[in-house]
Design a protein around this motif. Structure first.
Motif, PDB file in Angstrom:
ATOM      1  N   UNK A  50      38.765  43.991 -10.849  1.00  0.00           N
ATOM      2  CA  UNK A  50      38.362  45.494 -10.448  1.00  0.00           C
ATOM      3  C   UNK A  50      37.770  45.398  -9.054  1.00  0.00           C
ATOM      4  N   UNK A  51      38.890  44.751  -8.139  1.00  0.00           N
ATOM      5  CA  UNK A  51      38.300  44.556  -6.713  1.00  0.00           C
ATOM      6  C   UNK A  51      37.694  45.393  -5.689  1.00  0.00           C
ATOM      7  N   UNK A  52      37.715  46.681  -6.164  1.00  0.00           N
ATOM      8  CA  UNK A  52      37.224  47.657  -5.376  1.00  0.00           C
ATOM      9  C   UNK A  52      35.640  47.806  -5.822  1.00  0.00           C
ATOM     10  N   UNK A  53      35.406  47.489  -7.212  1.00  0.00           N
ATOM     11  CA  UNK A  53      33.884  47.696  -7.501  1.00  0.00           C
ATOM     12  C   UNK A  53      33.011  46.430  -7.024  1.00  0.00           C
ATOM     13  N   UNK A  54      31.730  46.956  -6.352  1.00  0.00           N
ATOM     14  CA  UNK A  54      30.810  46.209  -5.784  1.00  0.00           C
ATOM     15  C   UNK A  54      29.734  45.445  -6.794  1.00  0.00           C
ATOM     16  N   UNK A  55      29.765  44.242  -7.217  1.00  0.00           N
ATOM     17  CA  UNK A  55      28.862  43.743  -8.108  1.00  0.00           C
ATOM     18  C   UNK A  55      27.670  43.302  -7.470  1.00  0.00           C
ATOM     19  N   UNK A  56      27.745  42.903  -6.288  1.00  0.00           N
ATOM     20  CA  UNK A  56      26.336  42.699  -5.384  1.00  0.00           C
ATOM     21  C   UNK A  56      26.770  42.843  -3.884  1.00  0.00           C
ATOM     22  N   UNK A  57      25.976  42.761  -3.103  1.00  0.00           N
ATOM     23  CA  UNK A  57      26.156  42.697  -1.545  1.00  0.00           C
ATOM     24  C   UNK A  57      24.882  41.991  -1.017  1.00  0.00           C
ATOM     25  N   UNK A  58      25.080  41.721   0.399  1.00  0.00           N
ATOM     26  CA  UNK A  58      24.036  41.210   1.394  1.00  0.00           C
ATOM     27  C   UNK A  58      24.587  41.464   2.637  1.00  0.00           C
ATOM     28  N   UNK A  59      23.734  41.449   3.649  1.00  0.00           N
ATOM     29  CA  UNK A  59      23.926  42.043   4.878  1.00  0.00           C
ATOM     30  C   UNK A  59      23.204  40.925   5.743  1.00  0.00           C
ATOM     31  N   UNK A  60      24.097  40.441   6.827  1.00  0.00           N
ATOM     32  CA  UNK A  60      23.642  39.435   7.886  1.00  0.00           C
ATOM     33  C   UNK A  60      23.544  40.038   9.232  1.00  0.00           C
ATOM     34  N   UNK A  61      22.472  39.774   9.823  1.00  0.00           N
ATOM     35  CA  UNK A  61      22.517  40.015  11.296  1.00  0.00           C
ATOM     36  C   UNK A  61      21.822  39.048  12.156  1.00  0.00           C
ATOM     37  N   UNK A  62      22.228  38.930  13.301  1.00  0.00           N
ATOM     38  CA  UNK A  62      21.501  37.826  14.350  1.00  0.00           C
ATOM     39  C   UNK A  62      20.200  38.758  14.881  1.00  0.00           C
ATOM     40  N   UNK A  63      19.054  38.020  15.213  1.00  0.00           N
ATOM     41  CA  UNK A  63      18.082  38.675  15.575  1.00  0.00           C
ATOM     42  C   UNK A  63      17.170  37.331  16.431  1.00  0.00           C
ATOM     43  N   UNK A  64      16.169  37.812  17.086  1.00  0.00           N
ATOM     44  CA  UNK A  64      15.375  37.005  17.920  1.00  0.00           C
ATOM     45  C   UNK A  64      13.899  37.115  17.168  1.00  0.00           C
ATOM     46  N   UNK A  65      13.389  35.720  16.951  1.00  0.00           N
ATOM     47  CA  UNK A  65      11.929  35.701  16.497  1.00  0.00           C
ATOM     48  C   UNK A  65      11.073  34.963  17.527  1.00  0.00           C
ATOM     49  N   UNK A  66       9.975  35.427  17.774  1.00  0.00           N
ATOM     50  CA  UNK A  66       9.025  34.838  18.663  1.00  0.00           C
ATOM     51  C   UNK A  66       8.373  33.697  18.098  1.00  0.00           C
ATOM     52  N   UNK A  67       8.699  32.532  18.793  1.00  0.00           N
ATOM     53  CA  UNK A  67       8.093  31.166  18.284  1.00  0.00           C
ATOM     54  C   UNK A  67       6.714  31.503  17.767  1.00  0.00           C
TER      55      UNK A  67
END
Length: 171
Positions: A50-67
């Motif tokens: 069932x390729x349209x069914x989502x079993x799980x997901x995650x999201x990636x993004x780029x960000x900055x962190x202060x040292x």
């Protein structure tokens, strides 16, 4: 056979429920918009059956962190704001929770973070744990809590590289 792919309109976002309203709303309403705006990428685990069914997901993004936010052994080496990759969201459908899907998503996120690191400099992979139980889960993978924000966790690039070699290159 299950597979990871980038979220598309063909995936049944509305049918997904992980039991956390905030994550469901993000997937249903914002994930695709954020993709179109170039803000993040959401990856879904689907099955061949069932390729349209989502079993799980995650999201990636780029960000900055202060040292200064990093643990001392890192903050003393770096100054200013540092580029990083963040697992912005991660969820498993309620009927599939506690079956190892989270592990596969983290492994896939590490693979993608390593691919990003080949083109863009990063200090590592970050994630915000939603609670202490989630924090304990991420600690199993080697994530390190930030000193003043203990639910914000960090996997240094060297750890990512080591994990990548162990998982993907020793086959």
């Amino acid at each position: 056979m299950n597979r990871f792919e980038e979220l598309t309109r063909s995936h049944n976002r509305v049918g997904f429920d992980c039991g956390v309203q905030e994550l469901n709303v993000f997937l249903h309403n914002l994930a695709h918009q954020n993709f179109k705006k170039g803000l993040s990428r959401t990856f879904v685990l689907t099955s061949e059956d069932i390729p349209e069914e989502i079993l799980s997901f995650y999201t990636l993004s780029i960000f900055e962190v202060c040292a200064r936010k990093l643990p001392q052994r890192f903050s003393k080496k770096y100054k200013g704001h540092l580029p990083a990759v963040k697992i912005a969201r991660l969820a498993v459908a309620t009927v599939l929770q506690n079956q190892g899907f989270g592990k596969y998503m983290i492994i896939d996120a590490i693979r993608r973070a390593m691919a990003i690191s080949k083109h863009v400099g990063i200090i590592g992979l970050f994630v915000d744990a939603t609670n202490e139980d989630a924090k304990k889960y991420y600690l199993k993978f080697g994530f390190i809590p930030l000193p003043d924000h203990t639910l914000e966790l960090f996997l240094p690039l060297k750890t990512l590289q080591k994990m990548y070699v162990e998982v993907f290159e020793k086959k």
